[in-house]
Structures are given as structure tokens and as C-alpha cells.
Write a protein that holds these residues in place. Structure first.
Motif, PDB file in Angstrom:
ATOM      1  N   VAL A  36       1.404  -1.651   0.031  1.00  0.00           N
ATOM      2  CA  VAL A  36      -0.298   0.213   0.338  1.00  0.00           C
ATOM      3  C   VAL A  36       1.087   1.304   0.199  1.00  0.00           C
ATOM      4  O   VAL A  36       1.662   0.922   0.202  1.00  0.00           O
ATOM      5  N   ALA A  37       0.500   2.226  -0.182  1.00  0.00           N
ATOM      6  CA  ALA A  37       1.288   3.480  -0.319  1.00  0.00           C
ATOM      7  C   ALA A  37       1.426   4.164   0.945  1.00  0.00           C
ATOM      8  O   ALA A  37       2.353   4.739   0.743  1.00  0.00           O
ATOM      9  N   SER A  38       1.083   3.802   1.826  1.00  0.00           N
ATOM     10  CA  SER A  38       1.357   4.749   3.160  1.00  0.00           C
ATOM     11  C   SER A  38       1.048   3.607   4.832  1.00  0.00           C
ATOM     12  O   SER A  38       0.723   3.302   4.495  1.00  0.00           O
ATOM     13  N   ALA A  39       1.543   4.112   5.770  1.00  0.00           N
ATOM     14  CA  ALA A  39       1.236   3.968   7.186  1.00  0.00           C
ATOM     15  C   ALA A  39      -0.079   3.771   7.312  1.00  0.00           C
ATOM     16  O   ALA A  39      -0.351   2.772   7.369  1.00  0.00           O
ATOM     17  N   GLU A  40      -0.586   4.495   6.603  1.00  0.00           N
ATOM     18  CA  GLU A  40      -1.980   4.997   7.132  1.00  0.00           C
ATOM     19  C   GLU A  40      -2.853   4.154   6.337  1.00  0.00           C
ATOM     20  O   GLU A  40      -4.027   3.773   7.281  1.00  0.00           O
ATOM     21  N   ALA A  41      -2.574   3.732   5.135  1.00  0.00           N
ATOM     22  CA  ALA A  41      -3.277   2.751   4.242  1.00  0.00           C
ATOM     23  C   ALA A  41      -2.924   1.403   4.797  1.00  0.00           C
ATOM     24  O   ALA A  41      -4.065   0.534   4.725  1.00  0.00           O
ATOM     25  N   ALA A  42      -1.955   1.170   4.977  1.00  0.00           N
ATOM     26  CA  ALA A  42      -1.757  -0.088   5.890  1.00  0.00           C
ATOM     27  C   ALA A  42      -2.638  -0.235   6.913  1.00  0.00           C
ATOM     28  O   ALA A  42      -3.000  -1.207   7.653  1.00  0.00           O
ATOM     29  N   ARG A  43      -2.606   0.497   7.925  1.00  0.00           N
ATOM     30  CA  ARG A  43      -3.281   0.711   9.253  1.00  0.00           C
ATOM     31  C   ARG A  43      -5.038   0.594   9.168  1.00  0.00           C
ATOM     32  O   ARG A  43      -5.658  -0.078   9.807  1.00  0.00           O
ATOM     33  N   ALA A  44      -5.106   0.845   8.107  1.00  0.00           N
ATOM     34  CA  ALA A  44      -6.895   1.495   7.828  1.00  0.00           C
ATOM     35  C   ALA A  44      -7.678  -0.563   7.110  1.00  0.00           C
ATOM     36  O   ALA A  44      -8.471  -0.404   7.304  1.00  0.00           O
TER      37      ALA A  44
END
Length: 82
Positions: A37-45
Motif C-alpha cells: 500500500v501507499a502509506s502507513a495510514e493505508a496499511a493501518r486502515a
């Protein structure tokens, strides 16, 4: 880290991911278990512990000696990681 990086190549790199992992004792994962995924936020989501999907920073893909494409765990991104 169990893989050597070639500074002149960008094939193997650090990436955020959602990793399917029934037991979080492993430190390498087959390509089919990793969603980059593109970002840490996307991974967490995208993480969902009830479905064994966890946010992580991984290194890869790298070819194993058997020819499989693997990702190596750098760190889990959630607070309750072992």
C-alpha cells in the motif's frame, strides 16, 4: 535483515503493506500474503486482526533460493505487536 541490498537497484525496497499472517512469529512472507500500500495510514486502515491482516513495513520483493518471491518484515505498525 536476511537479504543484501544492491544500492544501484530499486527492485527490493522498503514498503508499507498489509500482511496476512495467522501467526505473527514469522519474519518473511510469500508474495501472495502481502498487499503493498501507499502509506502507513493505508496499511493501518487495511489491517483487520480478526482476519489475521496486519499493518507492517516490509522489505521486498526478493527471490528465495527456491524461486519464490518473498517479503521480509522490518516492523509491525500496530501498537500491540509482539
Amino acid at each position: 535483515m536476511r537479504i543484501d541490498l544492491d544500492p544501484d537497484s530499486d527492485v527490493v525496497q522498503e514498503q508499507f503493506a498489509v500482511v496476512y499472517c495467522p501467526r505473527r512469529k514469522r519474519d518473511r512472507f510469500p508474495e501472495g500474503s502481502v498487499e503493498v500500500v501507499a502509506s502507513a495510514e493505508a496499511a493501518r486502515a487495511g489491517a483487520n486482526a480478526t482476519k489475521n491482516r496486519y499493518a507492517a513495513m516490509v522489505m521486498g520483493p526478493s527471490r528465495s533460493s527456491e524461486g519464490a518471491r518473498l517479503y521480509y518484515l522490518i516492523e509491525w505498525l500496530d501498537q500491540d505487536a509482539p
